[in-house]
Design an enzyme around this catalytic site. Structure first.
Site, mmCIF file in Angstrom:
data_model
loop_
_atom_site.group_PDB
_atom_site.id
_atom_site.type_symbol
_atom_site.label_atom_id
_atom_site.label_comp_id
_atom_site.label_asym_id
_atom_site.label_seq_id
_atom_site.Cartn_x
_atom_site.Cartn_y
_atom_site.Cartn_z
ATOM 1 N N CYS A 60 0.815 -1.222 0.000
ATOM 2 C CA CYS A 60 0.000 0.000 0.000
ATOM 3 C C CYS A 60 0.845 1.267 0.000
ATOM 4 C CB CYS A 60 -0.928 -0.001 1.204
ATOM 5 S SG CYS A 60 -2.142 -1.316 1.090
ATOM 6 N N HIS A 67 -3.344 7.080 3.024
ATOM 7 C CA HIS A 67 -3.735 5.804 2.427
ATOM 8 C C HIS A 67 -5.063 5.370 3.048
ATOM 9 C CE1 HIS A 67 -3.818 1.795 1.006
ATOM 10 N NE2 HIS A 67 -3.587 1.255 2.194
ATOM 11 N N ASN A 96 -9.934 -0.304 0.021
ATOM 12 C CA ASN A 96 -8.477 -0.190 -0.074
ATOM 13 C C ASN A 96 -8.038 -0.639 -1.472
ATOM 14 O OD1 ASN A 96 -5.722 -0.351 0.120
ATOM 15 N ND2 ASN A 96 -5.698 -1.565 2.007
#
Ligand code: ACO
Length: 332
Positions: free
Chosen positions: A115, A256, A286
């Site tokens: 990520c 994020h 996500n």
């Protein structure tokens, strides 16, 4: 601060049309909308159609980015793709995008940092501009998480979606703007809590690895959460302190999007007003390397929430463990 900084000249994105809502997930696994929303903030995610790969999304995000800037693909020097879900091990997604765009003068590569893939790629591209060697670097964050998710595992399947975002980096027209500073870290001890067990050289694909579901995301959520909530907040605070700034000086915090609770904890530690925090986890979940460019697109291109001179902090945390933060001053 480097003598010559890189700035983001343009942003593009691609989000697949097909949606999976929490109500859809309720029909697939033993979960419910209330659990997903209260634990993560997610309401729906977008899923790429079968038969399409990462480069399909990455190329579309790149095209929009270049069109917005009025820059031709043949004017690109470098293409960097942050991803953990390439079309295939090789050639790299960057090569596939280069071909599809017709970027005949560019070289490039994929960068794997979970990520944190976009922010690691962004700082890598920025340093290429800072060195003076390259004029135009295209940085893409793109992941087809649906290709590595077990849709029978409620622990992970509700968390992820597919998307791509792209930014074009060039040298800042004025000193003191663009990507000013960053902090990046890795800690391989975290690998055991978030990884894909098979498919690499250690455990090549076999009938057994497929039967054992070893080609999917394995995450020990609670362990990852504990580390993420502390370390993402630490680097977000540290990048401000290092540059003599406070949360009040920041116009946008672009975190994020893995979990709303991690985002809120980081913003809280930074002393940032909740109204300055970019959140779209509810609509996309996500999307790994794509979350931050998607947020930049929505907040800057669509909602025009920043003006020249505004400070933006971007922070991420991901598999590895990998994590980091970037301080940027907007030029437009
Ligand atoms: N629906 C209903 N119940 C569920 C679901 C679900 N979808 N998933 C898990 N549960 C249950 C669990 O089985 C558990 O039940 P138990 O107590 O009977 O064992 C209970 O809910 C609590 O589970 P936890 O894992 O403790 O839940 P938690 O509050 O920690 O939330 C989550 C889980 C959302 C995964 C959280 O831990 C998290 O966000 N972790 C960090 C994720 C992250 O940041 N990842 C990094 C980026 S990803 C990358 O780099 C690829």
């Amino acid at each position: 601060m480097p003598v010559q900084t890189a700035y983001i000249r343009s942003v593009g994105r691609f989000v697949p049309e097909r949606k999976l809502t929490n109500q859809d997930m309720e029909k697939m696994v033993d979960t419910n909308d209330e659990w997903i929303v209260s634990r993560t903030g997610i309401r729906e995610r977008h899923i790429l159609d079968k038969g399409l790969g990462n480069s399909h999304m990455a190329t579309r995000a790149a095209r929009e980015c270049l069109e917005r800037a009025g820059v031709g693909a043949d004017e690109l020097d470098v293409i960097i793709v942050g991803t953990v879900t390439p079309d295939m091990f090789f050639p790299s997604t960057a090569c596939l995008v280069q071909k599809d765009l017709g970027a005949r003068n560019a070289w490039g590569f994929d960068l794997s940092a979970g990520c944190s893939g976009f922010i690691f790629s962004l700082t890598t591209g920025a340093q290429m501009i800072e060195s003076g060697r390259y004029k135009r670097v295209l940085v893409i964050g793109s992941d087809v998480m649906s290709s590595i998710i077990d849709y029978e595992d409620r622990n992970t399947c509700v968390l992820f979606g597919d998307a791509a975002g792209a930014v074009l980096l060039e040298a800042s027209p004025e000193p003191g703007y663009g990507i000013l500073d960053f902090i990046q870290r890795i800690d391989g001890a975290g690998g055991e809590f978030l990884h894909m067990k098979a498919g690499g050289s250690l455990r090549p694909s076999t009938l057994e690895t497929v039967q054992n579901k070893e080609h999917y995301v394995h995450q020990e959520g609670r362990q990852v959460f504990k580390f993420a909530v502390t370390e993402m907040a630490n680097v977000s605070v540290r990048i401000l302190e290092k540059n003599g700034l406070t949360g009040e000086d920041v116009t946008l915090f672009v975190p994020h999007q893995a979990n709303l609770r991690i985002i809120e904890a980081s913003a809280n530690r930074m002393g940032i007003d909740p109204g300055k925090v970019v959140i779209n986890i509810d609509r996309y979940a996500n999307t790994t390397a794509a979350t931050i460019p998607l947020c930049l697109y929505e907040s800057i291109v669509e909602q025009k929430r920043v003006k020249k001179g505004d400070y933006i902090v971007m922070s991420a945390f991901g598999a590895g463990f990998t994590w980091g933060s970037i301080l940027m001053r907007w030029w437009e």
